[in-house]
Design a protein around this motif. Structure first.
Motif, mmCIF file in Angstrom:
data_model
loop_
_atom_site.group_PDB
_atom_site.id
_atom_site.type_symbol
_atom_site.label_atom_id
_atom_site.label_comp_id
_atom_site.label_asym_id
_atom_site.label_seq_id
_atom_site.Cartn_x
_atom_site.Cartn_y
_atom_site.Cartn_z
ATOM 1 N N MET A 111 8.296 9.595 69.684
ATOM 2 C CA MET A 111 9.494 8.929 69.222
ATOM 3 C C MET A 111 10.259 9.810 68.237
ATOM 4 O O MET A 111 11.474 9.759 68.188
ATOM 5 N N ASP A 112 9.552 10.618 67.454
ATOM 6 C CA ASP A 112 10.234 11.479 66.491
ATOM 7 C C ASP A 112 11.059 12.553 67.196
ATOM 8 O O ASP A 112 12.092 12.965 66.681
ATOM 9 N N PHE A 113 10.583 13.007 68.360
ATOM 10 C CA PHE A 113 11.326 14.019 69.105
ATOM 11 C C PHE A 113 12.658 13.459 69.582
ATOM 12 O O PHE A 113 13.689 14.125 69.483
ATOM 13 N N LEU A 114 12.662 12.238 70.052
ATOM 14 C CA LEU A 114 13.894 11.591 70.491
ATOM 15 C C LEU A 114 14.852 11.391 69.311
ATOM 16 O O LEU A 114 16.059 11.582 69.433
ATOM 17 N N HIS A 115 14.300 11.042 68.156
ATOM 18 C CA HIS A 115 15.098 10.868 66.941
ATOM 19 C C HIS A 115 15.757 12.200 66.560
ATOM 20 O O HIS A 115 16.932 12.227 66.183
ATOM 21 N N ALA A 116 15.032 13.289 66.679
ATOM 22 C CA ALA A 116 15.577 14.613 66.372
ATOM 23 C C ALA A 116 16.683 15.007 67.353
ATOM 24 O O ALA A 116 17.701 15.587 66.949
ATOM 25 N N ILE A 117 16.499 14.683 68.611
ATOM 26 C CA ILE A 117 17.525 14.987 69.620
ATOM 27 C C ILE A 117 18.801 14.206 69.333
ATOM 28 O O ILE A 117 19.902 14.765 69.364
ATOM 29 N N VAL A 118 18.675 12.927 69.027
ATOM 30 C CA VAL A 118 19.844 12.098 68.732
ATOM 31 C C VAL A 118 20.540 12.602 67.468
ATOM 32 O O VAL A 118 21.773 12.671 67.416
ATOM 33 N N THR A 119 19.784 12.984 66.452
ATOM 34 C CA THR A 119 20.372 13.526 65.231
ATOM 35 C C THR A 119 21.146 14.806 65.526
ATOM 36 O O THR A 119 22.268 14.986 65.043
ATOM 37 N N GLY A 120 20.566 15.686 66.325
ATOM 38 C CA GLY A 120 21.255 16.916 66.694
ATOM 39 C C GLY A 120 22.525 16.663 67.474
ATOM 40 O O GLY A 120 23.550 17.313 67.238
ATOM 41 N N LEU A 121 22.475 15.718 68.396
ATOM 42 C CA LEU A 121 23.674 15.383 69.166
ATOM 43 C C LEU A 121 24.770 14.792 68.283
ATOM 44 O O LEU A 121 25.953 15.112 68.444
ATOM 45 N N LEU A 122 24.387 13.943 67.352
ATOM 46 C CA LEU A 122 25.379 13.366 66.445
ATOM 47 C C LEU A 122 25.989 14.421 65.525
ATOM 48 O O LEU A 122 27.198 14.408 65.280
ATOM 49 N N CYS A 123 25.175 15.350 65.040
ATOM 50 C CA CYS A 123 25.692 16.421 64.185
ATOM 51 C C CYS A 123 26.595 17.359 64.975
ATOM 52 O O CYS A 123 27.646 17.786 64.479
ATOM 53 N N GLY A 124 26.220 17.661 66.194
ATOM 54 C CA GLY A 124 27.075 18.478 67.048
ATOM 55 C C GLY A 124 28.385 17.782 67.362
ATOM 56 O O GLY A 124 29.450 18.410 67.373
ATOM 57 N N GLY A 125 28.324 16.488 67.593
ATOM 58 C CA GLY A 125 29.540 15.720 67.829
ATOM 59 C C GLY A 125 30.436 15.677 66.604
ATOM 60 O O GLY A 125 31.662 15.753 66.715
ATOM 61 N N ALA A 126 29.834 15.583 65.438
ATOM 62 C CA ALA A 126 30.624 15.594 64.199
ATOM 63 C C ALA A 126 31.303 16.944 64.007
ATOM 64 O O ALA A 126 32.474 17.008 63.612
ATOM 65 N N TYR A 127 30.583 18.021 64.310
ATOM 66 C CA TYR A 127 31.170 19.367 64.192
ATOM 67 C C TYR A 127 32.340 19.522 65.159
ATOM 68 O O TYR A 127 33.410 20.003 64.786
ATOM 69 N N TRP A 128 32.147 19.083 66.401
ATOM 70 C CA TRP A 128 33.205 19.150 67.413
ATOM 71 C C TRP A 128 34.413 18.327 66.975
ATOM 72 O O TRP A 128 35.547 18.769 67.084
ATOM 73 N N TRP A 129 34.179 17.110 66.457
ATOM 74 C CA TRP A 129 35.260 16.234 66.036
ATOM 75 C C TRP A 129 36.037 16.836 64.864
ATOM 76 O O TRP A 129 37.269 16.808 64.854
ATOM 77 N N LEU A 130 35.320 17.392 63.878
ATOM 78 C CA LEU A 130 35.992 17.993 62.727
ATOM 79 C C LEU A 130 36.826 19.203 63.146
ATOM 80 O O LEU A 130 37.922 19.416 62.627
ATOM 81 N N ARG A 131 36.319 19.998 64.085
ATOM 82 C CA ARG A 131 37.101 21.159 64.578
ATOM 83 C C ARG A 131 38.342 20.700 65.332
ATOM 84 O O ARG A 131 39.418 21.265 65.158
ATOM 85 N N ASN A 132 38.208 19.685 66.167
ATOM 86 C CA ASN A 132 39.350 19.195 66.940
ATOM 87 C C ASN A 132 40.391 18.499 66.067
ATOM 88 O O ASN A 132 41.572 18.497 66.418
#
Length: 56
Positions: free
Chosen positions: A1-22
């Protein structure tokens, strides 16, 4: 379950980076200024994620 939590955290952080750049928040700013914008955003994302979905 922790691995899935890490994947979701990474996706959310990547999405935040993409959103801030756009949205243009990183234009004409140094890397340090970009980090000072991005790191608080990541902090808020991680805190909210952990409130909604605490890691066991």
């Amino acid at each position: 379950m922790d691995f899935l939590h890490a994947i979701v955290t990474g996706l959310l952080c990547g999405g935040a980076y993409w959103w801030l750049r756009n949205m243009g928040w990183f234009e004409n700013r140094s890397k340090v200024q970009q980090a000072l914008i991005f790191l608080p955003a990541v902090f808020v994302i991680v805190v909210i994620l952990n409130l909604i979905w605490p890691s066991s």
